[in-house]
Enzyme design. Sequence first.
Site, PDB file in Angstrom:
ATOM      1  NE  ARG A  36      -3.822  -2.502   1.794  1.00 46.90           N
ATOM      2  CZ  ARG A  36      -4.971  -2.066   3.173  1.00 46.90           C
ATOM      3  NH1 ARG A  36      -4.459  -1.229   4.693  1.00 46.90           N
ATOM      4  NH2 ARG A  36      -5.511  -2.997   3.651  1.00 46.90           N
ATOM      5  NE  ARG A  93      -1.053  -1.422  11.403  1.00 42.02           N
ATOM      6  CZ  ARG A  93      -1.815  -0.462  10.385  1.00 42.02           C
ATOM      7  NH1 ARG A  93      -2.766  -1.170  11.228  1.00 42.02           N
ATOM      8  NH2 ARG A  93      -1.265   0.391  10.102  1.00 42.02           N
ATOM      9  NE  ARG A 152      -1.386   4.370   9.036  1.00 36.82           N
ATOM     10  CZ  ARG A 152      -2.320   4.205   8.599  1.00 36.82           C
ATOM     11  NH1 ARG A 152      -2.993   2.889   8.034  1.00 36.82           N
ATOM     12  NH2 ARG A 152      -3.245   4.292  10.112  1.00 36.82           N
ATOM     13  CD  GLU A 180      -7.772  -0.347  11.401  1.00 38.49           C
ATOM     14  OE1 GLU A 180      -7.845  -1.431  10.123  1.00 38.49           O
ATOM     15  OE2 GLU A 180      -7.969   0.815  11.397  1.00 38.49           O
ATOM     16  CB  SER A 190     -10.515  -4.206   9.436  1.00 42.46           C
ATOM     17  OG  SER A 190     -12.047  -3.466   8.885  1.00 42.46           O
TER      18      SER A 190
END
Length: 426
Positions: free
Chosen positions: A261, A391, A276, A350, A353
């Site tokens: 990403r 992460r 990130r 986070e 999800s």
Amino acid sequence: MLDMKWIRANQEQVQTVANQKGIQISIAELLLKDEKKRLLQQETEVFRAERNKLSNQIGRLVKQGAHSEVEQIRQRVKESNEKLAVLETELVRAEEQVAELMVLVPNIVSPDTPGGRSDADNVERRRVGEAPSFAFETRDHMELGELHEMVDVQRGVKAAGSRNYYLKGAGVLLHRAVQQLAIDLLLRKGYTLLDVPLMVRTEAMNHTGFFPLGEDQTYRIANEDKWLVGTSEVPLITFHANEIVEADVPIKLAAASNCFRSEVGSAGRDVHGLYRVHQFAKVEQVIICKADPELSERLLQEITANAEELLQLLELPYRVMAVCTGDMSQKTYKQYDIETWMPSRGAYGETHSSSNLHDFQARRSNIRYRAEDGTLLYCHTLNNTAVASPRILIPLLENHQQEDGSIHIPAALRPYMNGMERLMVT
């Protein structure tokens, strides 16, 4: 995508959701263009029918020797063809204009989705585990990673630019261990494991709802119609694109893959360390099922519970958040985020999800099943992050650190870590 008839009957609701999700589209404009398209379709069909009728008359008149009448009808056919060519050009453009707007139409949201403008408005549904209280000065994950020679960001930047990294030694073992733990968990629950393509066509990104609004987050392969995936959800859903599937039993798929990403627009503490980054690994779970809202809601709770079970095996405190309208993507009907406690942030971050998309994604991907009466219906689709690394290494290292700098290894991970119970400082 939504059904056009449904959009027409629920124009205000769709526009409200578009506004809530921050998507710039006028549903009124879409309906006007669709009306124009339908009128052009009708007019075109009339001219085609007239042309065919006249062409059939020519054949009969030729057999009868009525040559003067034949020439008159041929002239009328010519005029019809000229008019038809203009109409067909206008129709193609009208269809393109409708299609351009349709790909921007958002999925509606569930009645229990909280309203809000950003992640600050997400609502906590439950909290599991207690944040640890340390009697010593703690280190963040980067300090722990360097202490144990597990992470090297400087060389990652040297090799690939900002937000890149090397994992070394025990860091690689932990990275692979959490993925294998998640895979084994899903296999026990009846998932089929796939090794998926990491490069997909634009069509796959469009059909799964990641394009056109997510292009700025995606890396394109130069001079090719291919993109690097940011999640294996794309190839997992595309596996059954344009198919009629057997959905009597929900189809449960999983993949462990690298993901990429661009992370355009992220800043602040989110870019520190491993939170990130541009390249990471993720174990994804995807479900394709019948278009039964009660069933897909039950499956949403199930895939969320799978992620929670993984966190419990990792002995990490977390909370489950109901995602608000303004923090949801275009394609999502209902979403939960799971946030894990990260001591260095003094907050939850986070890590997972879960989403229920109803038939929005299946319509775009053309995934259908046959109902008992033979009718073809679009499936419901769901997805969830079983685990994402590196992460997850942030809370794993930070929550399990000891005063002497060593790191406790949860019992569930030890079989994948050569039986090690603790990472010691060498």
